[in-house]
Design an enzyme around this catalytic site. Structure first.
Site, PDB file in Angstrom:
ATOM      1  N   TYR A  49      -0.133   4.236  -9.554  1.00 44.20           N
ATOM      2  CA  TYR A  49      -0.158   5.466  -8.763  1.00 44.20           C
ATOM      3  C   TYR A  49      -1.538   6.099  -8.824  1.00 44.20           C
ATOM      4  O   TYR A  49      -1.710   7.226  -9.288  1.00 44.20           O
ATOM      5  CB  TYR A  49       0.915   6.446  -9.253  1.00 44.20           C
ATOM      6  CG  TYR A  49       2.318   6.015  -8.908  1.00 44.20           C
ATOM      7  CD1 TYR A  49       2.824   6.209  -7.622  1.00 44.20           C
ATOM      8  CD2 TYR A  49       3.141   5.398  -9.840  1.00 44.20           C
ATOM      9  CE1 TYR A  49       4.101   5.806  -7.281  1.00 44.20           C
ATOM     10  CE2 TYR A  49       4.430   4.992  -9.514  1.00 44.20           C
ATOM     11  CZ  TYR A  49       4.897   5.201  -8.230  1.00 44.20           C
ATOM     12  OH  TYR A  49       6.172   4.795  -7.894  1.00 44.20           O
TER      13      TYR A  49
ATOM     14  N   ASP B 167      11.579   0.045 -12.547  1.00 46.93           N
ATOM     15  CA  ASP B 167      11.131  -0.155 -13.918  1.00 46.93           C
ATOM     16  C   ASP B 167      11.478   1.086 -14.740  1.00 46.93           C
ATOM     17  O   ASP B 167      12.255   1.929 -14.300  1.00 46.93           O
ATOM     18  CB  ASP B 167       9.633  -0.465 -13.949  1.00 46.93           C
ATOM     19  CG  ASP B 167       8.819   0.558 -13.157  1.00 46.93           C
ATOM     20  OD1 ASP B 167       9.303   1.690 -12.988  1.00 46.93           O
ATOM     21  OD2 ASP B 167       7.707   0.223 -12.718  1.00 46.93           O
TER      22      ASP B 167
ATOM     23  N   GLU C 122      12.345  -3.255  -3.599  1.00 49.68           N
ATOM     24  CA  GLU C 122      12.304  -2.205  -4.602  1.00 49.68           C
ATOM     25  C   GLU C 122      12.487  -0.850  -3.933  1.00 49.68           C
ATOM     26  O   GLU C 122      11.979  -0.610  -2.838  1.00 49.68           O
ATOM     27  CB  GLU C 122      10.993  -2.222  -5.387  1.00 49.68           C
ATOM     28  CG  GLU C 122      11.020  -1.298  -6.595  1.00 49.68           C
ATOM     29  CD  GLU C 122       9.832  -1.498  -7.524  1.00 49.68           C
ATOM     30  OE1 GLU C 122       9.932  -1.093  -8.690  1.00 49.68           O
ATOM     31  OE2 GLU C 122       8.801  -2.047  -7.083  1.00 49.68           O
TER      32      GLU C 122
ATOM     33  N   ASP D  54      10.816   6.079 -11.813  1.00 48.42           N
ATOM     34  CA  ASP D  54      10.418   6.204 -10.405  1.00 48.42           C
ATOM     35  C   ASP D  54      11.052   5.172  -9.500  1.00 48.42           C
ATOM     36  O   ASP D  54      11.314   5.417  -8.334  1.00 48.42           O
ATOM     37  CB  ASP D  54       8.892   6.118 -10.276  1.00 48.42           C
ATOM     38  CG  ASP D  54       8.367   4.701 -10.474  1.00 48.42           C
ATOM     39  OD1 ASP D  54       8.629   4.116 -11.549  1.00 48.42           O
ATOM     40  OD2 ASP D  54       7.704   4.182  -9.566  1.00 48.42           O
TER      41      ASP D  54
END
Length: 529
Positions: free
Chosen positions: A250, A101, A498, A98
Protein backbone atom coordinates in the site's frame (compact mmCIF):
# COMPACT_ATOMS: atom_id res chain seq x y z
CA UNK A 1 -3.19 -8.40 -0.56
CA UNK A 2 -0.67 -10.35 -2.57
CA UNK A 3 1.98 -7.80 -3.53
CA UNK A 4 -0.54 -6.11 -5.77
CA UNK A 5 0.89 -2.68 -5.27
CA UNK A 6 4.16 -3.74 -6.89
CA UNK A 7 2.43 -3.42 -10.25
CA UNK A 8 0.47 -0.27 -9.44
CA UNK A 9 0.96 2.30 -12.17
CA UNK A 10 2.15 5.74 -11.24
CA UNK A 11 -0.53 8.32 -10.48
CA UNK A 12 0.40 10.32 -13.57
CA UNK A 13 -0.84 7.48 -15.77
CA UNK A 14 -4.27 7.65 -14.21
CA UNK A 15 -5.19 11.30 -14.36
CA UNK A 16 -5.10 14.24 -16.70
CA UNK A 17 -3.27 17.44 -15.81
CA UNK A 18 -4.70 20.91 -16.06
CA UNK A 19 -2.34 23.65 -17.23
CA UNK A 20 -1.01 23.78 -13.70
CA UNK A 21 -0.97 20.03 -13.12
CA UNK A 22 -3.01 18.20 -14.65
CA UNK A 23 -27.01 8.90 -15.28
CA UNK A 24 -58.40 3.63 -21.39
CA UNK A 25 -60.24 2.45 -23.76
CA UNK A 26 -61.13 -1.05 -22.45
CA UNK A 27 -60.40 -3.09 -19.35
CA UNK A 28 -58.40 -5.50 -21.50
CA UNK A 29 -56.18 -2.75 -22.85
CA UNK A 30 -55.74 -1.31 -19.38
CA UNK A 31 -54.76 -4.72 -17.98
CA UNK A 32 -52.31 -5.25 -20.81
CA UNK A 33 -50.75 -1.87 -20.18
CA UNK A 34 -50.37 -2.59 -16.48
CA UNK A 35 -48.86 -5.99 -17.29
CA UNK A 36 -46.39 -4.37 -19.67
CA UNK A 37 -45.36 -1.83 -17.06
CA UNK A 38 -44.85 -4.54 -14.46
CA UNK A 39 -42.93 -6.71 -16.92
CA UNK A 40 -40.67 -3.80 -17.81
CA UNK A 41 -40.13 -3.05 -14.16
CA UNK A 42 -39.28 -6.67 -13.44
CA UNK A 43 -36.79 -6.71 -16.29
CA UNK A 44 -35.20 -3.49 -15.12
CA UNK A 45 -35.02 -4.59 -11.48
CA UNK A 46 -33.86 -8.22 -11.52
CA UNK A 47 -31.78 -7.98 -8.38
CA UNK A 48 -32.53 -8.42 -4.71
CA UNK A 49 -30.80 -5.34 -3.34
CA UNK A 50 -31.98 -6.14 0.20
CA UNK A 51 -30.19 -9.49 0.12
CA UNK A 52 -27.09 -7.92 -1.40
CA UNK A 53 -27.05 -5.23 1.32
CA UNK A 54 -27.40 -7.76 4.13
CA UNK A 55 -24.61 -9.88 2.71
CA UNK A 56 -22.28 -6.96 2.09
CA UNK A 57 -22.32 -6.13 5.81
CA UNK A 58 -21.70 -9.76 6.76
CA UNK A 59 -18.36 -9.58 4.97
CA UNK A 60 -16.88 -7.22 7.52
CA UNK A 61 -17.48 -9.81 10.23
CA UNK A 62 -15.38 -12.27 8.21
CA UNK A 63 -12.50 -9.77 8.23
CA UNK A 64 -12.49 -9.08 11.96
CA UNK A 65 -9.30 -9.46 13.90
CA UNK A 66 -9.25 -9.80 17.68
CA UNK A 67 -11.69 -11.32 20.16
CA UNK A 68 -14.99 -11.88 18.37
CA UNK A 69 -18.20 -10.73 20.09
CA UNK A 70 -21.05 -12.92 21.31
CA UNK A 71 -23.26 -11.78 18.40
CA UNK A 72 -20.74 -12.73 15.70
CA UNK A 73 -22.80 -13.99 12.74
CA UNK A 74 -19.99 -15.42 10.61
CA UNK A 75 -19.55 -18.59 12.61
CA UNK A 76 -16.63 -20.15 10.71
CA UNK A 77 -14.36 -17.46 12.18
CA UNK A 78 -12.89 -17.42 15.70
CA UNK A 79 -10.61 -15.21 17.80
CA UNK A 80 -7.27 -14.21 16.30
CA UNK A 81 -4.43 -11.76 16.76
CA UNK A 82 -4.94 -11.65 20.52
CA UNK A 83 -1.36 -10.62 21.25
CA UNK A 84 -1.12 -7.89 18.61
CA UNK A 85 1.04 -5.06 19.95
CA UNK A 86 2.28 -7.05 22.93
CA UNK A 87 5.91 -6.91 21.82
CA UNK A 88 5.69 -3.11 21.62
CA UNK A 89 3.83 -2.77 24.93
CA UNK A 90 0.61 -1.50 23.35
CA UNK A 91 -2.84 -3.08 22.90
CA UNK A 92 -3.45 -3.39 19.16
CA UNK A 93 -6.00 -6.20 19.34
CA UNK A 94 -8.92 -5.74 16.95
CA UNK A 95 -9.41 -4.00 13.65
CA UNK A 96 -9.70 -5.59 10.22
CA UNK A 97 -7.60 -7.74 7.94
CA UNK A 98 -7.67 -5.90 4.63
CA UNK A 99 -8.05 -8.81 2.22
CA UNK A 100 -7.07 -12.47 2.00
CA UNK A 101 -4.09 -12.25 4.33
CA UNK A 102 -3.63 -11.33 7.98
CA UNK A 103 -1.81 -8.01 7.96
CA UNK A 104 -3.61 -5.05 9.49
CA UNK A 105 -2.79 -2.19 7.12
CA UNK A 106 -3.83 1.16 8.57
CA UNK A 107 -4.40 3.17 5.39
CA UNK A 108 -6.90 0.89 3.59
CA UNK A 109 -8.60 0.10 6.92
CA UNK A 110 -9.16 3.80 7.55
CA UNK A 111 -10.49 4.38 4.02
CA UNK A 112 -12.88 1.45 4.51
CA UNK A 113 -14.27 3.09 7.66
CA UNK A 114 -14.52 6.50 5.98
CA UNK A 115 -16.55 5.03 3.13
CA UNK A 116 -18.83 3.04 5.45
CA UNK A 117 -19.42 6.21 7.46
CA UNK A 118 -20.04 8.35 4.38
CA UNK A 119 -22.58 5.77 3.20
CA UNK A 120 -24.53 6.08 6.46
CA UNK A 121 -24.30 9.88 6.45
CA UNK A 122 -25.75 10.07 2.93
CA UNK A 123 -28.21 7.16 3.16
CA UNK A 124 -29.00 6.83 6.88
CA UNK A 125 -32.78 6.56 6.46
CA UNK A 126 -32.51 4.07 3.60
CA UNK A 127 -30.17 1.84 5.61
CA UNK A 128 -32.39 2.15 8.69
CA UNK A 129 -35.54 1.20 6.75
CA UNK A 130 -33.70 -1.84 5.37
CA UNK A 131 -33.10 -3.07 8.92
CA UNK A 132 -29.31 -3.05 8.54
CA UNK A 133 -28.39 0.11 10.42
CA UNK A 134 -27.16 -1.65 13.57
CA UNK A 135 -24.95 -3.95 11.53
CA UNK A 136 -23.54 -0.99 9.63
CA UNK A 137 -22.79 0.85 12.87
CA UNK A 138 -21.10 -2.27 14.25
CA UNK A 139 -18.91 -2.48 11.14
CA UNK A 140 -17.77 1.11 11.62
CA UNK A 141 -17.22 0.80 15.36
CA UNK A 142 -15.08 -2.31 14.95
CA UNK A 143 -12.70 -0.15 12.98
CA UNK A 144 -12.86 3.02 15.08
CA UNK A 145 -12.38 1.12 18.35
CA UNK A 146 -9.10 -0.09 16.87
CA UNK A 147 -8.06 3.40 15.73
CA UNK A 148 -8.59 4.70 19.27
CA UNK A 149 -6.20 2.02 20.52
CA UNK A 150 -3.71 2.69 17.72
CA UNK A 151 -3.57 6.44 18.44
CA UNK A 152 -1.64 6.10 21.68
CA UNK A 153 -0.58 9.75 22.01
CA UNK A 154 -1.20 12.94 20.04
CA UNK A 155 1.79 12.41 17.72
CA UNK A 156 1.88 8.59 17.61
CA UNK A 157 -0.26 6.35 15.42
CA UNK A 158 0.37 2.65 14.96
CA UNK A 159 0.29 2.09 11.22
CA UNK A 160 0.48 -1.64 10.71
CA UNK A 161 0.54 -5.00 12.49
CA UNK A 162 2.36 -7.81 10.71
CA UNK A 163 4.10 -7.43 7.39
CA UNK A 164 3.18 -8.66 3.95
CA UNK A 165 6.47 -10.33 3.11
CA UNK A 166 6.51 -12.78 6.02
CA UNK A 167 2.71 -13.15 6.00
CA UNK A 168 2.71 -14.32 2.40
CA UNK A 169 5.12 -17.15 3.12
CA UNK A 170 2.28 -18.83 5.00
CA UNK A 171 -1.19 -20.06 4.05
CA UNK A 172 -2.90 -20.34 7.44
CA UNK A 173 -6.16 -19.55 9.14
CA UNK A 174 -5.97 -16.35 11.20
CA UNK A 175 -6.66 -18.46 14.28
CA UNK A 176 -3.40 -20.41 13.63
CA UNK A 177 -1.11 -17.49 12.80
CA UNK A 178 2.59 -18.12 13.39
CA UNK A 179 3.84 -15.18 11.30
CA UNK A 180 5.38 -11.99 12.60
CA UNK A 181 3.03 -9.64 14.43
CA UNK A 182 5.50 -6.83 14.70
CA UNK A 183 3.80 -3.44 14.84
CA UNK A 184 4.97 -0.28 13.07
CA UNK A 185 4.18 3.30 13.96
CA UNK A 186 4.44 6.85 12.68
CA UNK A 187 5.45 9.71 14.96
CA UNK A 188 6.97 13.18 14.73
CA UNK A 189 10.36 11.74 13.78
CA UNK A 190 8.83 9.25 11.34
CA UNK A 191 5.87 11.11 9.81
CA UNK A 192 2.95 9.77 7.84
CA UNK A 193 0.61 12.60 6.94
CA UNK A 194 -1.38 10.43 4.51
CA UNK A 195 -2.10 7.78 7.14
CA UNK A 196 -2.78 10.35 9.87
CA UNK A 197 -5.03 12.28 7.49
CA UNK A 198 -7.07 9.28 6.37
CA UNK A 199 -7.46 8.03 9.95
CA UNK A 200 -8.57 11.54 10.98
CA UNK A 201 -11.09 11.54 8.13
CA UNK A 202 -12.42 8.13 9.20
CA UNK A 203 -12.83 9.18 12.82
CA UNK A 204 -14.38 12.55 11.93
CA UNK A 205 -16.87 10.92 9.56
CA UNK A 206 -17.67 8.25 12.16
CA UNK A 207 -18.18 10.96 14.79
CA UNK A 208 -21.00 12.35 12.62
CA UNK A 209 -22.53 8.87 12.36
CA UNK A 210 -22.60 8.37 16.14
CA UNK A 211 -23.46 11.98 17.08
CA UNK A 212 -27.14 11.36 17.91
CA UNK A 213 -26.96 7.81 19.27
CA UNK A 214 -23.68 7.74 21.20
CA UNK A 215 -22.68 11.29 22.06
CA UNK A 216 -19.74 10.44 24.29
CA UNK A 217 -18.24 8.10 21.69
CA UNK A 218 -18.78 10.70 18.98
CA UNK A 219 -16.90 13.31 21.00
CA UNK A 220 -14.07 10.86 21.64
CA UNK A 221 -13.73 10.11 17.93
CA UNK A 222 -13.73 13.79 17.08
CA UNK A 223 -11.03 14.50 19.65
CA UNK A 224 -8.80 11.84 18.12
CA UNK A 225 -9.57 13.10 14.62
CA UNK A 226 -8.56 16.65 15.48
CA UNK A 227 -5.33 15.51 17.10
CA UNK A 228 -4.44 13.26 14.17
CA UNK A 229 -5.06 16.03 11.67
CA UNK A 230 -2.87 18.42 13.61
CA UNK A 231 -0.16 15.75 13.84
CA UNK A 232 -0.31 14.96 10.12
CA UNK A 233 -0.26 18.61 9.12
CA UNK A 234 2.52 19.67 11.47
CA UNK A 235 4.89 16.77 10.74
CA UNK A 236 4.55 16.23 7.03
CA UNK A 237 5.73 13.22 5.07
CA UNK A 238 4.58 10.06 3.33
CA UNK A 239 3.97 7.14 5.64
CA UNK A 240 5.65 4.61 3.35
CA UNK A 241 8.86 6.54 3.89
CA UNK A 242 8.59 5.81 7.60
CA UNK A 243 7.09 2.31 7.37
CA UNK A 244 9.15 0.72 4.62
CA UNK A 245 7.49 -2.70 4.87
CA UNK A 246 4.28 -1.26 3.42
CA UNK A 247 5.80 -0.14 0.12
CA UNK A 248 5.13 -3.36 -1.81
CA UNK A 249 1.50 -3.41 -0.72
CA UNK A 250 0.00 0.00 0.00
CA UNK A 251 2.49 2.54 -1.21
CA UNK A 252 1.23 6.12 -1.08
CA UNK A 253 1.66 6.99 -4.75
CA UNK A 254 -0.56 10.09 -4.57
CA UNK A 255 1.33 11.48 -1.58
CA UNK A 256 -0.28 13.02 1.48
CA UNK A 257 -1.78 16.30 0.29
CA UNK A 258 -5.06 14.74 -0.83
CA UNK A 259 -5.48 13.08 2.58
CA UNK A 260 -4.88 16.37 4.41
CA UNK A 261 -7.56 18.11 2.32
CA UNK A 262 -9.83 15.09 2.81
CA UNK A 263 -9.36 15.13 6.58
CA UNK A 264 -9.95 18.89 6.78
CA UNK A 265 -13.20 18.56 4.84
CA UNK A 266 -14.46 15.80 7.12
CA UNK A 267 -13.50 17.82 10.18
CA UNK A 268 -15.39 20.78 8.76
CA UNK A 269 -18.44 18.54 8.24
CA UNK A 270 -18.11 17.28 11.82
CA UNK A 271 -17.44 20.61 13.58
CA UNK A 272 -18.62 23.41 11.26
CA UNK A 273 -15.47 25.27 12.25
CA UNK A 274 -14.28 27.76 9.65
CA UNK A 275 -10.62 26.93 10.27
CA UNK A 276 -11.02 23.60 8.50
CA UNK A 277 -12.85 25.10 5.52
CA UNK A 278 -10.22 27.79 5.23
CA UNK A 279 -7.56 25.06 5.19
CA UNK A 280 -9.29 23.43 2.21
CA UNK A 281 -9.64 26.78 0.44
CA UNK A 282 -6.20 28.17 1.22
CA UNK A 283 -4.42 24.94 0.24
CA UNK A 284 -6.59 24.21 -2.79
CA UNK A 285 -3.91 25.19 -5.27
CA UNK A 286 -0.73 24.15 -3.49
CA UNK A 287 -2.11 20.73 -2.52
CA UNK A 288 -3.53 19.95 -5.97
CA UNK A 289 -7.18 20.06 -4.95
CA UNK A 290 -8.07 22.34 -7.85
CA UNK A 291 -5.15 21.26 -10.00
CA UNK A 292 -5.47 17.52 -10.39
CA UNK A 293 -8.19 16.22 -12.69
CA UNK A 294 -8.53 12.58 -11.67
CA UNK A 295 -10.21 9.48 -13.11
CA UNK A 296 -10.06 7.23 -10.05
CA UNK A 297 -11.09 7.35 -6.41
CA UNK A 298 -9.44 4.85 -4.10
CA UNK A 299 -7.72 4.13 -0.78
CA UNK A 300 -4.69 5.95 -2.23
CA UNK A 301 -6.14 8.75 -4.36
CA UNK A 302 -8.74 10.91 -2.58
CA UNK A 303 -8.88 13.92 -4.90
CA UNK A 304 -12.21 13.01 -6.56
CA UNK A 305 -13.84 12.58 -3.15
CA UNK A 306 -12.38 15.88 -1.96
CA UNK A 307 -13.57 17.68 -5.08
CA UNK A 308 -17.12 16.33 -4.86
CA UNK A 309 -17.42 17.18 -1.16
CA UNK A 310 -16.05 20.68 -1.73
CA UNK A 311 -18.25 21.32 -4.75
CA UNK A 312 -21.39 20.55 -2.72
CA UNK A 313 -20.48 23.36 -0.30
CA UNK A 314 -20.88 25.91 -3.08
CA UNK A 315 -24.68 25.89 -2.79
CA UNK A 316 -24.72 27.16 0.80
CA UNK A 317 -24.99 30.92 1.25
CA UNK A 318 -22.36 31.05 3.98
CA UNK A 319 -19.77 29.64 1.56
CA UNK A 320 -20.29 32.25 -1.18
CA UNK A 321 -17.19 34.13 -0.06
CA UNK A 322 -15.17 31.11 -1.21
CA UNK A 323 -17.09 30.67 -4.46
CA UNK A 324 -14.06 31.30 -6.68
CA UNK A 325 -12.15 28.33 -5.21
CA UNK A 326 -15.17 26.08 -4.68
CA UNK A 327 -16.15 26.49 -8.34
CA UNK A 328 -12.71 25.20 -9.30
CA UNK A 329 -13.17 22.21 -7.02
CA UNK A 330 -16.52 21.61 -8.73
CA UNK A 331 -14.93 21.77 -12.16
CA UNK A 332 -12.56 18.96 -11.23
CA UNK A 333 -15.40 16.95 -9.62
CA UNK A 334 -17.35 17.26 -12.86
CA UNK A 335 -14.30 16.10 -14.82
CA UNK A 336 -14.28 12.87 -12.79
CA UNK A 337 -18.03 12.34 -13.18
CA UNK A 338 -17.96 13.07 -16.91
CA UNK A 339 -15.06 10.67 -17.38
CA UNK A 340 -17.13 7.93 -15.72
CA UNK A 341 -20.09 8.75 -17.99
CA UNK A 342 -17.99 8.79 -21.17
CA UNK A 343 -18.87 12.45 -21.66
CA UNK A 344 -15.49 14.14 -22.01
CA UNK A 345 -14.69 15.33 -25.54
CA UNK A 346 -11.25 13.76 -25.60
CA UNK A 347 -11.94 10.02 -25.46
CA UNK A 348 -8.53 9.42 -23.88
CA UNK A 349 -9.77 11.25 -20.78
CA UNK A 350 -12.81 9.00 -20.38
CA UNK A 351 -12.53 5.87 -18.25
CA UNK A 352 -12.29 2.73 -20.36
CA UNK A 353 -15.15 0.23 -20.32
CA UNK A 354 -15.25 -3.49 -20.92
CA UNK A 355 -17.49 -4.77 -23.76
CA UNK A 356 -20.04 -5.58 -21.06
CA UNK A 357 -20.04 -1.95 -19.85
CA UNK A 358 -17.92 -2.14 -16.70
CA UNK A 359 -15.67 0.79 -15.85
CA UNK A 360 -12.11 -0.41 -16.23
CA UNK A 361 -9.08 1.26 -14.63
CA UNK A 362 -6.52 -1.54 -14.29
CA UNK A 363 -6.30 -5.30 -14.17
CA UNK A 364 -5.48 -5.67 -10.48
CA UNK A 365 -8.59 -5.50 -8.30
CA UNK A 366 -10.48 -3.29 -10.74
CA UNK A 367 -13.74 -3.59 -8.77
CA UNK A 368 -12.46 -1.19 -6.12
CA UNK A 369 -12.66 1.64 -8.67
CA UNK A 370 -16.11 0.50 -9.85
CA UNK A 371 -17.70 0.57 -6.40
CA UNK A 372 -16.22 3.95 -5.47
CA UNK A 373 -17.39 5.39 -8.80
CA UNK A 374 -20.91 4.02 -8.24
CA UNK A 375 -20.92 5.69 -4.83
CA UNK A 376 -19.77 9.12 -6.01
CA UNK A 377 -22.14 9.05 -8.99
CA UNK A 378 -25.07 8.14 -6.74
CA UNK A 379 -24.51 10.91 -4.20
CA UNK A 380 -23.92 13.50 -6.92
CA UNK A 381 -27.13 12.40 -8.67
CA UNK A 382 -29.01 13.09 -5.43
CA UNK A 383 -27.26 16.43 -5.10
CA UNK A 384 -28.31 17.50 -8.61
CA UNK A 385 -31.85 16.25 -8.06
CA UNK A 386 -32.19 18.36 -4.92
CA UNK A 387 -31.00 21.41 -6.85
CA UNK A 388 -33.02 20.59 -9.98
CA UNK A 389 -29.81 20.90 -11.98
CA UNK A 390 -27.99 18.88 -14.63
CA UNK A 391 -24.37 17.91 -15.06
CA UNK A 392 -22.78 19.77 -17.94
CA UNK A 393 -20.08 17.68 -19.58
CA UNK A 394 -18.01 18.63 -22.66
CA UNK A 395 -19.84 16.00 -24.75
CA UNK A 396 -23.34 16.81 -23.52
CA UNK A 397 -25.62 17.53 -20.60
CA UNK A 398 -26.60 14.68 -18.27
CA UNK A 399 -29.54 14.74 -15.86
CA UNK A 400 -29.59 13.15 -12.43
CA UNK A 401 -31.61 10.15 -13.63
CA UNK A 402 -29.04 9.24 -16.25
CA UNK A 403 -26.24 9.51 -13.72
CA UNK A 404 -28.09 7.27 -11.27
CA UNK A 405 -28.96 4.84 -14.06
CA UNK A 406 -25.31 4.45 -14.91
CA UNK A 407 -24.35 3.96 -11.27
CA UNK A 408 -27.04 1.30 -11.05
CA UNK A 409 -25.66 -0.41 -14.16
CA UNK A 410 -22.29 -0.76 -12.44
CA UNK A 411 -23.86 -2.25 -9.31
CA UNK A 412 -25.97 -4.60 -11.43
CA UNK A 413 -22.85 -5.71 -13.28
CA UNK A 414 -21.28 -6.58 -9.93
CA UNK A 415 -24.42 -8.54 -8.97
CA UNK A 416 -24.49 -10.61 -12.17
CA UNK A 417 -25.65 -8.54 -15.14
CA UNK A 418 -22.50 -9.27 -17.13
CA UNK A 419 -21.27 -11.56 -19.92
CA UNK A 420 -20.13 -14.19 -17.39
CA UNK A 421 -23.52 -14.15 -15.59
CA UNK A 422 -21.33 -14.11 -12.51
CA UNK A 423 -22.05 -12.29 -9.28
CA UNK A 424 -18.83 -10.73 -8.08
CA UNK A 425 -20.46 -10.25 -4.67
CA UNK A 426 -19.62 -13.60 -3.08
CA UNK A 427 -22.59 -15.57 -1.77
CA UNK A 428 -25.11 -13.55 -3.75
CA UNK A 429 -27.14 -15.17 -6.52
CA UNK A 430 -26.72 -18.65 -7.98
CA UNK A 431 -23.26 -18.17 -9.49
CA UNK A 432 -20.39 -16.47 -7.72
CA UNK A 433 -16.65 -17.08 -7.13
CA UNK A 434 -16.12 -20.24 -5.08
CA UNK A 435 -12.32 -20.24 -4.87
CA UNK A 436 -11.75 -16.80 -3.43
CA UNK A 437 -8.10 -16.03 -2.65
CA UNK A 438 -8.58 -15.89 1.11
CA UNK A 439 -6.75 -17.89 3.74
CA UNK A 440 -9.53 -18.29 6.27
CA UNK A 441 -12.25 -19.06 3.73
CA UNK A 442 -10.13 -21.64 1.88
CA UNK A 443 -9.27 -23.76 4.96
CA UNK A 444 -11.59 -25.83 7.14
CA UNK A 445 -13.13 -23.69 9.89
CA UNK A 446 -11.23 -23.55 13.17
CA UNK A 447 -14.52 -24.09 14.99
CA UNK A 448 -14.97 -27.34 13.07
CA UNK A 449 -11.40 -28.56 13.32
CA UNK A 450 -9.09 -26.99 15.86
CA UNK A 451 -6.09 -29.04 14.75
CA UNK A 452 -3.16 -26.73 14.02
CA UNK A 453 -2.45 -26.03 10.34
CA UNK A 454 1.05 -24.79 9.63
CA UNK A 455 2.47 -22.53 6.92
CA UNK A 456 3.45 -25.12 4.32
CA UNK A 457 0.66 -27.49 5.30
CA UNK A 458 -1.81 -24.79 4.36
CA UNK A 459 -0.26 -24.37 0.92
CA UNK A 460 0.07 -28.13 0.32
CA UNK A 461 -3.38 -29.22 1.50
CA UNK A 462 -5.61 -26.18 1.02
CA UNK A 463 -4.21 -23.55 -1.32
CA UNK A 464 -3.48 -26.03 -4.12
CA UNK A 465 -6.64 -28.12 -3.81
CA UNK A 466 -9.09 -28.17 -6.73
CA UNK A 467 -12.21 -28.15 -4.56
CA UNK A 468 -14.20 -25.03 -3.74
CA UNK A 469 -13.50 -23.15 -0.53
CA UNK A 470 -15.08 -24.83 2.52
CA UNK A 471 -16.26 -21.44 3.83
CA UNK A 472 -18.19 -18.89 1.77
CA UNK A 473 -16.82 -15.35 2.13
CA UNK A 474 -20.31 -13.85 1.99
CA UNK A 475 -20.49 -10.22 0.91
CA UNK A 476 -16.96 -9.93 -0.39
CA UNK A 477 -16.48 -8.10 -3.69
CA UNK A 478 -13.61 -9.78 -5.53
CA UNK A 479 -11.19 -8.09 -7.92
CA UNK A 480 -13.41 -8.92 -10.88
CA UNK A 481 -13.02 -9.54 -14.60
CA UNK A 482 -10.39 -8.39 -17.05
CA UNK A 483 -10.79 -5.76 -19.76
CA UNK A 484 -12.72 -8.25 -21.94
CA UNK A 485 -15.13 -9.33 -19.16
CA UNK A 486 -13.29 -12.63 -18.64
CA UNK A 487 -12.93 -14.08 -15.16
CA UNK A 488 -11.10 -17.17 -13.96
CA UNK A 489 -12.28 -18.51 -10.61
CA UNK A 490 -8.97 -19.86 -9.33
CA UNK A 491 -7.49 -19.44 -5.89
CA UNK A 492 -4.08 -18.52 -7.26
CA UNK A 493 -5.58 -15.85 -9.54
CA UNK A 494 -5.34 -13.21 -6.84
CA UNK A 495 -5.61 -10.28 -9.24
CA UNK A 496 -9.23 -11.32 -9.86
CA UNK A 497 -10.30 -13.53 -6.93
CA UNK A 498 -8.96 -11.65 -3.93
CA UNK A 499 -11.46 -9.40 -2.15
CA UNK A 500 -10.76 -6.30 -0.07
CA UNK A 501 -12.75 -4.42 2.56
CA UNK A 502 -12.62 -1.19 0.55
CA UNK A 503 -14.28 -2.93 -2.44
CA UNK A 504 -17.44 -3.66 -0.45
CA UNK A 505 -17.58 -0.57 1.78
CA UNK A 506 -18.78 1.92 -0.88
CA UNK A 507 -21.54 -0.49 -1.98
CA UNK A 508 -23.37 -0.45 1.35
CA UNK A 509 -24.95 2.97 0.95
CA UNK A 510 -25.59 2.56 -2.77
CA UNK A 511 -27.39 -0.76 -2.28
CA UNK A 512 -29.61 0.84 0.39
CA UNK A 513 -30.43 3.69 -1.99
CA UNK A 514 -31.28 1.33 -4.87
CA UNK A 515 -33.45 -0.76 -2.56
CA UNK A 516 -35.39 2.33 -1.47
CA UNK A 517 -35.88 3.48 -5.06
CA UNK A 518 -37.07 0.04 -6.10
CA UNK A 519 -39.62 -0.12 -3.30
CA UNK A 520 -40.88 3.42 -3.97
CA UNK A 521 -41.31 2.64 -7.65
CA UNK A 522 -43.40 -0.43 -6.87
CA UNK A 523 -45.55 1.60 -4.49
CA UNK A 524 -46.10 4.23 -7.18
CA UNK A 525 -47.25 1.56 -9.63
CA UNK A 526 -49.71 0.15 -7.13
CA UNK A 527 -51.04 3.66 -6.33
CA UNK A 528 -51.64 4.35 -10.03
CA UNK A 529 -53.93 1.37 -10.67
Amino acid sequence: MEKKMMVKQQLNNNHQNTPRFSPHSTLLLFSAAVFAILATTAAAQPFDYADALTKSLLYFESQRSGRLPYNQRVTWRDHSGLTDGLEQGVDLVGGYYDAGDHVKFGLPMAFTVTMLSWGIIEFHDEIAISGELEHALEAIKWGTDYFIKAHTSPNVLWAEVGDGDTDHYCWQRPEDMTTSRQAYKIDQSNPGSDLAGETAAAMAAASIVFKKTNTHYSHLLLHHAQELFEFGDKYRGKYDGSVAVVKNYYASVSGYMDELLWAALWLYEATDKDEYLKYVVNNADAFGGIGWAITEFSWDVKYAGVQIMASKLLEKEKHKQHAHILKQYRSKAQYYLCSCLNKNNDTTTNIDRTPGGLLYIRQWNNMQYVTTAAFLLTIYSEFLQDLNQNLRCPAGTVDHEEILSFAKSQVDYVLGSNPMNMSYLVGYGSKYPTKVHHRGASIVSYRENKGFIGCTQGYDHWYNRAEVNPNVLVGAVVGGPDSEDNFWDQRDNYMQTEACTYNTAPLVGVLAKLLQLEENHELELLASY
